[in-house]
Each structure stands twice: as C-alpha cells, then as structure tokens.
Write a protein that holds these residues in place. Structure first.
Motif, PDB file in Angstrom:
ATOM      1  N   LEU A 132      44.025  45.167  39.587  1.00 33.61           N
ATOM      2  CA  LEU A 132      43.349  46.192  39.195  1.00 33.61           C
ATOM      3  C   LEU A 132      42.999  45.176  37.545  1.00 33.61           C
ATOM      4  N   ALA A 134      43.062  42.529  36.080  1.00 29.16           N
ATOM      5  CA  ALA A 134      42.300  40.893  36.519  1.00 29.16           C
ATOM      6  C   ALA A 134      40.840  41.562  36.819  1.00 29.16           C
ATOM      7  N   GLN A 135      40.344  42.847  37.114  1.00 32.45           N
ATOM      8  CA  GLN A 135      39.306  43.305  36.905  1.00 32.45           C
ATOM      9  C   GLN A 135      38.770  43.891  36.009  1.00 32.45           C
ATOM     10  N   LEU A 136      39.346  44.096  35.360  1.00 36.15           N
ATOM     11  CA  LEU A 136      39.150  44.519  34.014  1.00 36.15           C
ATOM     12  C   LEU A 136      39.107  44.074  32.918  1.00 36.15           C
TER      13      LEU A 136
ATOM     14  N   MET B 143      38.908  34.104  36.629  1.00 37.13           N
ATOM     15  CA  MET B 143      38.445  35.425  36.370  1.00 37.13           C
ATOM     16  C   MET B 143      38.527  36.441  37.463  1.00 37.13           C
ATOM     17  N   ASP B 145      38.877  38.114  40.493  1.00 35.78           N
ATOM     18  CA  ASP B 145      40.123  38.411  42.111  1.00 35.78           C
ATOM     19  C   ASP B 145      38.799  38.715  42.513  1.00 35.78           C
ATOM     20  N   ARG B 287      43.111  29.901  39.998  1.00 39.32           N
ATOM     21  CA  ARG B 287      44.107  31.234  39.684  1.00 39.32           C
ATOM     22  C   ARG B 287      45.030  30.685  40.687  1.00 39.32           C
ATOM     23  N   PRO B 375      31.474  42.989  35.580  1.00 40.79           N
ATOM     24  CA  PRO B 375      32.325  44.081  36.530  1.00 40.79           C
ATOM     25  C   PRO B 375      31.473  45.254  36.167  1.00 40.79           C
ATOM     26  N   ARG B 379      31.821  49.234  37.971  1.00 42.05           N
ATOM     27  CA  ARG B 379      32.169  50.522  36.941  1.00 42.05           C
ATOM     28  C   ARG B 379      31.042  51.430  37.467  1.00 42.05           C
ATOM     29  N   MET B 396      37.416  49.570  43.500  1.00 41.50           N
ATOM     30  CA  MET B 396      38.127  48.687  44.329  1.00 41.50           C
ATOM     31  C   MET B 396      37.017  48.522  45.146  1.00 41.50           C
ATOM     32  N   MET B 399      33.969  46.364  43.771  1.00 37.38           N
ATOM     33  CA  MET B 399      34.658  45.098  43.615  1.00 37.38           C
ATOM     34  C   MET B 399      34.408  44.062  44.191  1.00 37.38           C
TER      35      MET B 399
ATOM     36  N   ALA E  94      37.604  53.287  34.577  1.00 39.42           N
ATOM     37  CA  ALA E  94      38.770  52.371  34.352  1.00 39.42           C
ATOM     38  C   ALA E  94      39.972  52.842  34.687  1.00 39.42           C
ATOM     39  N   VAL E 101      45.420  53.911  41.705  1.00 39.00           N
ATOM     40  CA  VAL E 101      46.252  52.879  41.952  1.00 39.00           C
ATOM     41  C   VAL E 101      47.134  52.697  41.993  1.00 39.00           C
TER      42      VAL E 101
END
Ligand code: NA
Ligand code: NA
Ligand code: NA
Lengths: 141, 421, 421, 421, 141, 141
Positions: A132, A134-136, B143, B145, B287, B375, B379, B396, B399, E94, E101
């Motif tokens: 998470l 990393a996503q943000l 960067m 994921d 990474r 992202p 969001r 998630m 994503m 976020a 999570v």
C-alpha cells in the motif's frame, strides 16, 4: 499508410484494439498460470517451513537456555566457537576482523577467537502495508 | 565615441527582445507567455501535476522570449582541409577516402564560423531520439507494485478496455482533419500516461509535443473531476456497492517472473513497444529482485528527477507560437478530453460486463482505473465507491487495472508507431 | 475495410517478433533469451555481482527480442540545401565552403527520411567511446581506502604478480586462434576488474563485450569458490599460519599524496592507462582531501549508479546471438577461468617468494588478493587464513595487494591498448 | 623473440610520457604539472573554493601528462558506401540524395580507421556548447534566497554598480593587447561568478578558459583578503557604523513572482543572457513554488555535483602548456585582481551615494557585496561592519546586493556576448 | 565589432553599463511595485485570517471537548464520520485504505468506517531562521 | 602489431610483465620514501602536539573553572568577548548573525554581543574502525 480513407482508419482502430486485447489476454493466461504454479509450490514449501520454524523455535529456546548457563558459569571457552548455519563465511571473516581491529587497540597482541555469530531476529514482513505504501508513493506521473 | 555608442546601443535595442515584441510575431509570443503563466499558475497554485507542468510552462515561457534562441539548432560550417589545419590537430576532421584508402578529400569543421545551438536544443535531443521517456519508465517501474495485477490478472482486461479512448479519439482526430501521425499522437492522450504520450508524439508528430503534453498532464490532474460523473452515469447503485473479496498475497518469485514474462510477450508481439515496456519492466525487475537496491534508489530518484527536468523544459520549448497558437491546439484539447472520457467509459462498461459474467463479484467502478493515470485514477475508484458504501475499500482492487493500463497504453502506442512510423 | 484490416493485422503479425522466432535466427534468439534468463537467475537467486549482472542479462534479453531494434544505429539522410529549407531554420545544416569562404554546396539532414537509432544504441556510445568505465573508476576511487597499501608498499609486488594470469591467458587465447586484439581483451578478464575489462574490450574488440563482461563478473562472483583450492594447493600449513604484524597508521598527508604520485608515475609510463588511472585517482584524491564531500557523495552513489545501469544494459545488448552463440564464447569462458586461476597462483607463488625473503614474516595467502576483485579476494585470503589459524586476521594485510591489483591490471590494460590499438 | 621484445619495449618507452618529458615541450608540461600541484595545495590545504579548484587542478594535471591524449578530438574516417557495408547494417551511414530522392552517393563511417576522442574531450562538450554553466545556475537558483533583495529592491543598484570592475577591466585588457573577445572574457572575472565567467569565456575565447577559471575561483576564495582594505579605505568610520533597519518579511507570492518577472525583463532586454538567467530563475521558481521538492533536491545536489565534477575537470583540461604558460596568463591574473578590486570599489562608492541620498540610512559596506561571490562577499560586509560596531548585523542587508550581483553580472555577460559573438 | 579603437572600446563600456543599470532599475521598479501590491493584499488577508484563526481556536476547543465526551461514552457511531475541511478526498481515501489493510490483518472481515481525519498541527515557519540557514548553505559557487 | 607469431606473442607478454613490474616497483619506492618522510615529519609534530595537548588540557580545566565562576557570579560582561583562535571570522559572523535573527524575534531591538565562541570537542578518530568499515563497503565492483 498515408492515404486517409474510412477503410484505413477503421482498420487501424480494429488492429489496435485486437492487438491490445490479444497481448493482454495472453498475459492474463500466463500470469494466471504462474500464480497457480507458484501457489502450488508455495503451499508445499509453507508446510515444510512451518515444520522448520517449530524446530527453530525449539532450537532457539535451547540456545537461550545454553546462553543463560554459559553466562552463569562464565568459563572462557577456547576453540572454533559456534557459528549459525547460513551466515556466509565472508561475513564471519568481516566480523572477526572488525573485532580484531577493535581488540587490537584496547589490548594489543592478545589472542582471541570468535565464540558465536548469530543473526538478529527479522520481523514479519507486512505485505499489505508495504504494498500500500508503495502504491501511494508521491510521484504521480 | 558617442557615435559608436549610439550605434551600439541602438543595435542592441534593435536586437533586444523588446523591439521584437512589437511585431506581429511578438504579439503571438506575448500570448504564449500569458499561456505559460496560466500553466505556471495551474502547476503551482492548483498543483496540477506540478512535477511536469512547471518545467513545461517555464520552457514554453523561455522559448517565446524573442531572440533568446534557446531552441536554435546549430549551424555547422565545414571547410576543405588544408595542411596547416591537419597539422594543428585542433579540429574535428572528416577524411573522405576511396575504397583503396587514398585520401580523396578532407574537411574540417570551422569552429569559429560554426554557431552552436541553444541550450534547450541540446537537451531536447533526449526527447527527439526517444531516450527520456523510456528512462522515466525505468524509474516508474522501480516505483510500481504489480502485486494487485498479479493477484487478479483479469484486471488486464480492464486495462485493455480503457484504451478504447485512444482509438475512438484517433477516428475523431482524423475526422477533424489531422493526418494519421498526428491523429495517433492525439489519441494516445487517452492512454493517460505522460511518458507514453511524449514518446509516441516525439516519434510521429514532434511539432505537436507542446499541446499534447499540456493536454495529457492537465487532464491527468483533472481525473478526479472528469471521471466521477461518467462513472456514476454508467453504473447502478447496486453495482457501485459491490464489495470485492480481499486479494491473495503475491509471492516474491511471482513478482520477479512477472516483468520478464511481460517483456517477452509484449516485446515479441509489438516490437515497437520495446523501449517503453523494456525499461518499465527492467525497473520493476530491479525493484522486485531486491538485490540492486542502490540502483533502484537512483533510478527512482535522481535519474528520474534529472530526466523529468530536462524533458519538461524541452517539451515546453517545442511550444512556439507557430506550433501552439492555432485551431489545432483547441482541437487537441477537445479531443484529449474526449479521449479521457471515452477511456473511462470503456473501462467502466467492460467492468459492467465483468460484473455480469462474474455473478456480481466485480465492482465496475474499478474499470475506470484502467486508463492508468497512476495512482490518481485508482483513488477516484476508491472515492466513488466509498460514496455509495463507506466501508468499501476498492483501492487495492483498482490498482490492478490501473497498472495494467500502463502496459495497455504502451502496447497501443507500439501498434500505432509500428503502423505509422 | 475488413480487407485493409486483414492486410494490416497480417502485416503487423509478419513484422512482430513472434514470426521471426520461427526462423533459424529466431531459434538462436530463443537460445540467447534462455541464457539471459539463466544469468538473471544467477544475479537474483545466487547474487552473482547482481549490480552488473542483472542489467547485463536484461540488456541481453532485450537485444535478442527480434525486431525490437533497441541497438540499431541511426540512418541519417542528407539532402542538398534548397533556399526554402535554408530559410526555415528548422534543420541542422551543413554548409560546405571553399577556402575563400564562398558557399560551395550545402546539405541538410532530412529528419523525416532519417531514422533515429535505438535507445540502447545511444546509451551504448558511453561504452564505445570509453566514457563509462573511467567514470565508474571515479566512483570506485572515492570508495577505495589505499591505506593498507601505503602502510605496506611491498604489497604492490603482489598486485603485479597476480597480473600473470592476464599474460598467460593472452598466450592461450592466441593459441586458440583469437587475434591479438581479442586475445588481449580476453586476457584482461584475469585482471578481475570489471570496468578495466570493459574499457579494454571496448577499445580493442567490442564484439566480444558480451561474453567477456559475463565471464569477468561471473568469475568475480565465484572468487570464493575458485581461489581457495589453488591457495591451499600451493602453500604449506606453516606458511598459511603466519601471523603478520599490525600495519602502521597512515597519515592524512600520505593519503593525499598517494593518488597524485600514482597518477604521475603510471600515466607517464603508460599513457593509455590515463583515463582509468586518472579517474580512479581523482576519485581517491577527492575522498582523501576531505574538502569536497558533496562531490564524493555524488560520485560514489548517484553518478556511479546511473552509469552502472547504462553500462550494464548496453554491454548486455552487445550480446547478439551472432556475437555470443559460437565456440569463441565457450573459449572465452574457459580462458577466463584460467586467467583467474593463474592470476591467483601467480599472486600466491610470489607471496611464497616474499615469505622466503622476509624470513617468514609474509603470509603467502595475501598474494591471491592481488587479482583485485575488491574486496572479495581479500576476504577469501582472510577466510583461508582463518581455517588454519582462527586467531589470524589477514584482511587488512590482504587489502594492500587487493587495491594494488586494481592499479596493476589498469597498467596491464594500458600496455595492451598501447600495443594493439 | 628477444629482438621483438626489445623493439616492443623501446617502442613503448619511446611512446611513453617519460621520454616526452625530456623535450622542450616536456619541460613546459612539467611546469604545468607543478602549477597544478600548487592549485591542489590551495584547494586542499587552504580550502580555496575546493569544489571547483580541486577538479580544475586535477584536469590541468591530466592534460599535461604527455601522450595521455585525454583531450584529443576524434578523427572520423568516412568512406564511400559499398553494397556489402550497406547490408551489414553495422555502421552509421550517411546517404546523400538529390532533390528527387535518388541516392547520389553514400558514405559510412569506418569505425576501425576512425579514432575516438579522449575522455575529457567528450565531457568538455558540455562546456563548449554552453550546457554546464546554465545547469549549475539551475542548481544555484534552487539554493538562492532572493528574499532580502525583494524586501529591499534598491539593492539592485549596488548589484549593478559593482559590475564596474567588469568594464574597467575590459578597457585594461584591451590596452594590454588582448582582442575584444578575450578582453570581454577577462572582464567578466570581475563578475565574481564562476559559471558566468566560464559561460562567457566558453562562448568568446575558449582558449583562455584555464587561466580565467583559475583567476575567478582563486580571487573568489580571496574575497575576505581583497575586499576589506578597499572597504576601509573608501568609507568613514561613521558610515561603517550605520545600523540598518530590519528587513520586512517577504510573502511567498512575491517570491514566486520574482523569478518570472526577472526572466521576462532580463531575457527580453538582453536575449543572450537567457540561458544563464532562465535557468537561474527556473531553479528559484522551483524552490519557491514548494510543489516540486523532489526536483529541487536533485537539481541542487546530484545534478549540480555531477556537472561540477565534469565542468571542473574539463575546464582544467583546457589549460595546456601552450594556452597557459605565457605572459597572457600573468596579464589575466593581474587584470582579474583589478576587476575584483574595482568592482568592490564601485559597489562601496555607490553605497556611499545611497548613504548620502538616504540621509544616512544605508551602510555603504553592503555595496561591496554587489560583486556577487555569494555568500562570501556578504559575510565580508558583515565582518567589516562588526569591526566598527560589533552589534551591527549587516549580513541580511548585504545578501540583497550579493544576489543582485549575480543577476547584474549575467546581464553584463549577455551584453558582451551579444556585441562580440 | 572587431577593430580595436578607443571609440569602440569606450562605446562598449558605456553600452554595457547603461544596459546593466537600465535592466536593474526596471527590476527595482517592478519588484517595488510588486511589494506594494502584495503587502496591500496581504494586510487585507491577514485581517481575515486573524478572524478565522480565532474561530478555529474556538472550534478546536469545542472539538476537544467533544472528543473527551466521546471517549467517555465510548459509543460506536456508524456513518460518514468527521473529516476536516480542506483535506483532499484522495488523502482520505488513502488513509481509509491503509486502515482497511491493517484492520483486515488483525480482524479479517470486520466492517468499519473512518470517524475523523484531522491535520496534525503545523509549527509557525520561522522566516528569519530559515532564510538565514539558506544563505549560509555550504556550496559557495 | 598484427601478424601472429610466437616471437610477437612472447614479446608482448614479456613487455607487459616488465612494464607492470617496473611501474609498481617505482611506486613501491616512492610510497616507501613518502612514508619515511612523513613519519619523520609526523614524529616531530607529534611531540609538539603532545605538548600543545597538555597545554590545552590545562587551559580547558582553567576555562571550565572560569565558566563555573562566571555562572556563579552571573555578571553580564559587555565587550568583544572571547573567540577561540583558529575559528574563521566568517563562521563567527555567521553565528553572530544567526543569534541576531533569533534574538530579534524574541526581543526586538535589544543590543547584545557574542561572548564566547568555542569549538565543540572532536572525538578521537578511530583509524582502524573507519578504514575497516570502508573496506567492507557494499559496492563490490
Ligand atoms: Na493507459
Ligand atoms: Na586486477
Ligand atoms: Na556578479
């Protein structure tokens, strides 16, 4: 392709959509397959690891008990010492040398040897949190 | 002396930018400077993707200061080689030989007569030769994921569906009179991915770099404004309130295999996408491998920042009045908005399809994230979902399509480059 | 429309990499991709010098994806200058003048007809022109402590002796049918120093960059496996258990003079070694001077990391099937192993000589560290020494020959470049 | 074999740098190496602007090692294109076409016959093309606080007055027999601003880069020695003890507008100053906007450090014996000292004028800070002020003219480049 | 201009000084003007902000009191929760997701919602200190 | 040299080894010489420094005693104050200015002066430890 006609245009659109979907559908299949395989492997490993972990816990308790004893007795043991398995020999060498340098300064000429090298504990990796975070990440293209 | 001073000062005044401002071209330059200031305002005060929009706007400002010459190409003066020159070994020489190796003729570059190019001209070569965007993708790869996508590979479909905007916009642009190369570059705005748009435009229609980059980054900043109404319009309340089940954890080995597999499949199917996808996946492999952390740190920070500054300023510097102040730019802005909207719609509609086929397990709101704009778009899915059901955490799940959209639009770009280059 | 679509899609399929895989060349490419994956495995799972082997392997993978064209050179189309073009000031122009300055002829580069090169082609120029390896040496210089060598300058002899591997392997390579340039490049693998090997090969035999880089970095990772048996074989237990006396402390002034002295001596004696030794010593001077810490920090981190990524990927990208899949590569791998082994033996044997002449004060095990492979080889000396006498700490004594080996192999490279370039 | 060995070793000795040292040119080289060592001493032991003087001195040392060839330009061998070559696709080709697109003639670069240039030659292109100094200004912009100048805009006058040194020195240099381009470059030393001096000299008189850079950075380090006597001489005790009133706080909006306004005015009035001023102000805008912190961090650290290393070493490498060991260099050193002194005097005298017109509210000591040499000159104002009145804190007031001096000398450089380029 | 004469030389000097002074005098005027304008605007704003600050202080006290009450009662409130104005919705998303999570790990399947999102206090920016620190930065060109 | 013969080959090998050894032997001599010189210089200096250190220690004790007294008496001394030798004047200026800015904020208009500027103590540099750490740096070419 330079001449602008409806045929050309629509053909480009169709080609594009077909290729994009084709490529990504193939990827779905491969990633899905990969998942299946690694989950299968993972389950097998997990069971083994579970077993190992229990063994390790038992060993650790044993070791702590030993340590306690050793501390009580306070006997100086000469010899090869105990080195945890899986620690690469170079690391052992490095630690040894570091100790040597430091010791040399405080008590030059003294002979000594490494008694025990153990890893410090590693905390559990919280997958969800890390992913998470990393996503943000702050760099939004 | 007073004479020569007056001559000198009037000559300087004549060659100053101020004199030029009072010509017809100068007024256009003034207009461009005003536009640059508006973009600076959006970047700073409104924080519209400031990391790129600020350099772009400043580059735009610099190139429109008359006679600044920051984007001028160099003029090279080549002269026939003389013995004197050849001995001095001070010059870059070109010796022209016949097949037998005899010197036919020689030339050298007269550095005194040659005029070197402007600062931004040299920095711009990284855009023109397609070097900067893949290097930015390298950083983005470090960067990103891909875990949510690996956990739920069906997300790839949404990342593909949201590319609809690219192709519909391509048709629209052709209808508005753009040629195929231009139309393809404009369509890629719908990929909602800055480096992909700049790479494609740099390859196919570099004169449109300015308006396309501005459109791409502005609309990416506006994703939270553009997407929600479309998402609400196309979905029912029931669909929006679907709670999706927690994603499975993804093992490290899968994460390492993923970039290799994607590179192999995508680059074999669409070779023109190799620079973008190859670098993205190299970054991601670096990474996930966990063994080259110092390279990862640099790729995602300093290398990426340096390239971002150079890319931003020089892309902005392509926006001369001639290239920017015309109806085409208005068309591009309009088409870019369409591209984003149709891409969003494509993703959401395909999400509805998956909702149907999965028996209601997929929330169609995650489809809109397929446009990429990582992202931000994910969001937005989360936010719109939370409006209907505040306990619903779609982030998630969104994503997955979100990062799939990056791959999807790079594939689309590869196809268009392959056809039109 | 269906017709044009079918034409278009078959054209795309024909120009996709997949079609190419089913040609003879394609099979070779597949083999190369497999090799790249093996190297990725070694880099990631076995951690064989991952900082370079991972990028090298990925570059190898990218260049062997058919039609990806990432290493293609540009094609430049030059056309005669017309008045129209000259006025537009949009093009890079070449004006050919006679001695009197009259325009004989003019040319301009037609950008529409010209095809720009692949991403990795441009990044590769830093290898081809010999720019990257010296810059990596700059970073290495900022990280190297020459203190142990200054404290015990006799270590230089061991750093020289361990270069034996280079020259014996050179003979071996000539015997196997390589030409002198190739043989010299292969020999340098025995220098156990990545940037030196890549610099030399880039100068003398760039088509061998792939196999030589792979051999050099693989064997450097395997130093803890290759060296110990040779070391044990050539030394007696008594020799191995020699305890060396503590090194004297080295003053800051000596550390500052050292890089200047080395630069003067080495670059005067072997001018071809100037780029490597000059940059190594500049880095070290920056480090030891203590007055330019911000430059040191960047040289050893960000600059070095950026160059490492570019160097790795592009060296890997020279490994096309044509360059790599042949008996030569097997020969190089075998010769490289010889080079490491003979270098180790040379160091240890010279160590025995020093043991004799010093009356048993020098432990010959520190000789093997003379191959460089900093700091792995020094750790191996420490480890093998500790096997015989666990209280013996040879690490600092082995660092002397270890860093001397870096200088030694750069000198050897300079000699070979001077003779064969 | 012994024969060939002897031939080989004597050949190597003959082509070594040592043999060259015993020629007339070699002695000059030795003298240059000695000078480089003196500069290294000043940089390291005396900390004279070590960030630039250390790389400059080392570049000077490297280029004067005979046969090191680190600054040699490449020789390119172009041969007519054959079918064989054309098919191999291994070479960078030039195809010469007529207007109708027919192939007139083709050429290719024979890489085996071509000799690539030296390492520092390639790195030097960033100086020659005027790329490095503006990028350093970008970093300086991110580190400069124009607040004190915004709070007290009259400081601009002092930043202008201190440029007097530039123009008086220009006259002096012309009198000493330098041509206009050289005189202008020498004058700019009085700007007390390294990147501006290097940019101007690179444009107008690149052969003087070595001595001018050395003079500029040495005198900047000597500002605390050069300025105080002049300042004391020209001011009365009463003037020196003036306490200035606290500066008003400056709002964020003013700080953001400032770089845009300066860019517009200066670049319109003096277009040749655009690369320097544009980048300085871009950096400052990035800093003050507060929205691109990651770019700011990189611009002021890693990017600036990398460029500083490359700039320093390659500027040093222009200082060949031929360019440096002549009376001109002595002239430049003398003129540079004049430039600094006259600039200081100009600033202080104008400060006295402001003292008079303001009714004693302005301390003339802040005028000397107008030469730039940020932030050293401002600290000198503070120090000299504190001698007279220890409770007087002029630092912040001196920062205004100090940063204005940067803009002032960039404008002066632009004017000179516009006239003489 | 290549020919070296006294006329040319002095004309260059004069031109240079005139242009440098002209450019910087124009800048003085514009920066001075800018200052006047923004100080005027700033004064106006300051007054408004002063008012707002007082309001905020009152609100904060109120909120703390509420919180204290809430803690006492310990009732679980379902619903939208309180989210401070001016916090962008993405940040809220976020934070929500992060909480989700973490919660999922400790108590899988539980339903929950965000009660309150507030900014942490921001210390006053000491202009003088910061500006000075920047001026004394270690990189002297 | 292009033609491949045994003579050429061996001559290259011999040349290479001779040059490598020659270069490094010269370096041995020079580095050894450098060591001799600097150790000689160093010994001389050390003795002087030893003396100085003792003096410094005595001074420091004195200074601490003074400080203690000063604290007790708590008299405000005006004047130039004490500034340790070897601290560059710019640093003093910078510190003064920093103090000025900070003081200005808390008590505007007050006049003050710097009483004492001293270096903070520098710990002994542990050569062995630092060198070792550098050797074990994570970037193995
Ligand atoms: Na996309
Ligand atoms: Na070596
Ligand atoms: Na100045």
């Amino acid at each position: 392709m330079e001449e602008i006609t409806w045929g050309n245009t629509l053909s480009v659109v169709l080609t594009g959509l077909v290729v994009v979907f084709a490529a990504l559908v193939i990827l779905i299949f491969l990633v899905w397959l990969m998942g299946k395989i690694f989950i299968a492997i993972g389950n097998k490993k997990n069971k083994e690891q579970e077993q190992q972990k229990q063994d390790a816990r038992r060993q650790a308790q044993q070791a702590m008990a030993d340590q306690a004893k050793a501390d009580q007795v306070k006997t100086e043991q000469a010899g090869t010492g105990q080195i945890e398995e899986g620690i690469p020999p170079e690391v052992v060498a490095a630690i040894s040398a570091a100790v040597a340098v430091v010791m040399e300064e405080s008590a030059p000429g003294a002979a000594y040897t490494i008694q025990r090298v153990q890893r410090a504990g590693v905390g559990r990796s919280a997958w969800g949190n890390a992913g998470l975070a990393a996503q943000l990440s702050p760099f939004d293209r | 002396m007073i004479d020569t001073f007056l001559t000198s000062i009037t000559e300087l005044a004549r060659t100053s930018g101020i004199a030029q401002l009072f010509t017809m071209d100068g007024l256009l330059n003034l207009a461009m400077i005003a536009i640059a200031c508006v973009l600076l305002y959006l970047a700073i005060a409104k924080q519209y993707e400031p990391l790129l929009l600020l350099p772009i706007a400043f580059g735009m400002l610099l190139v429109n200061l008359p006679l600044g010459a920051v984007m001028d190409p160099p003029t090279t003066v080549i002269k026939p080689l003389t013995d004197e020159i050849q001995e001095s070994a001070q010059y870059a020489m070109i010796e022209l030989q016949d097949a037998a190796g005899n010197l036919l003729n020689g030339f050298y570059q007269d550095k005194n007569a040659s005029v070197s190019g402007g600062l931004l001209y040299y920095l711009y070569q990284g855009v023109k030769l397609g070097i900067y965007p893949p290097l930015i993708f390298l950083g983005i790869g470090t960067m990103t994921d891909f875990g949510p996508l690996i956990a739920n590979p069906k997300s790839f479909l949404l990342g593909a569906a949201a590319q609809l905007g690219i192709f519909v916009t391509f048709i629209g642009a052709v209808c508005l009179g753009f040629n195929y190369q231009e139309a393809a570059s404009i369509g890629i705005i719908g990929g909602a991915d800055g480096p992909t748009a700049i790479y494609t435009t740099g390859m196919l229609a570099p004169h449109l770099l300015g308006p396309i980059a501005v459109a791409a980054y502005s609309y990416m900043a506006l994703v939270p404004v553009i997407q929600p109404p479309i998402m609400r319009l196309l979905t029912t309340k029931k669909e929006r309130s679907v709670v999706m089940k927690q994603l499975r954890p993804v093992s490290k080995v899968e994460r390492i295999f993923f970039p290799v597999v994607v590179t192999l499949i995508v680059c074999l199917m669409v070779p023109s996408a190799t620079p973008l996808i190859g670098m993205l996946m190299l970054g991601n492999l670096m990474r996930e491998s966990g063994v080259v952390d110092r390279l990862v740190k640099t790729a995602q920070n300093e290398l990426m920042n340096i390239i971002t500054i150079f890319l931003g300023v020089t892309v902005g510097a392509t926006a001369t009045a001639e290239n920017f102040l015309n109806l085409q730019t208005l068309g591009i802005l309009a088409l870019g908005l369409c591209a984003f909207s149709i891409g969003t719609a494509g993703g959401v509609l395909f999400g509805k399809l998956m909702y149907l086929f999965s028996g209601g397990k997929v929330n169609p709101l995650i489809g809109s994230a397929g446009v990429s704009a990582v992202p931000m778009a994910a969001r937005v899915s989360q936010k719109v979902g939370a409006e209907t059901n505040p306990t619903n955490f779609l982030l998630m799940h969104a994503m997955g399509p979100n990062v799939a959209g990056v791959i999807g639009s790079a594939v689309a770009a590869g196809v268009l480059i392959a056809i039109f280059k």
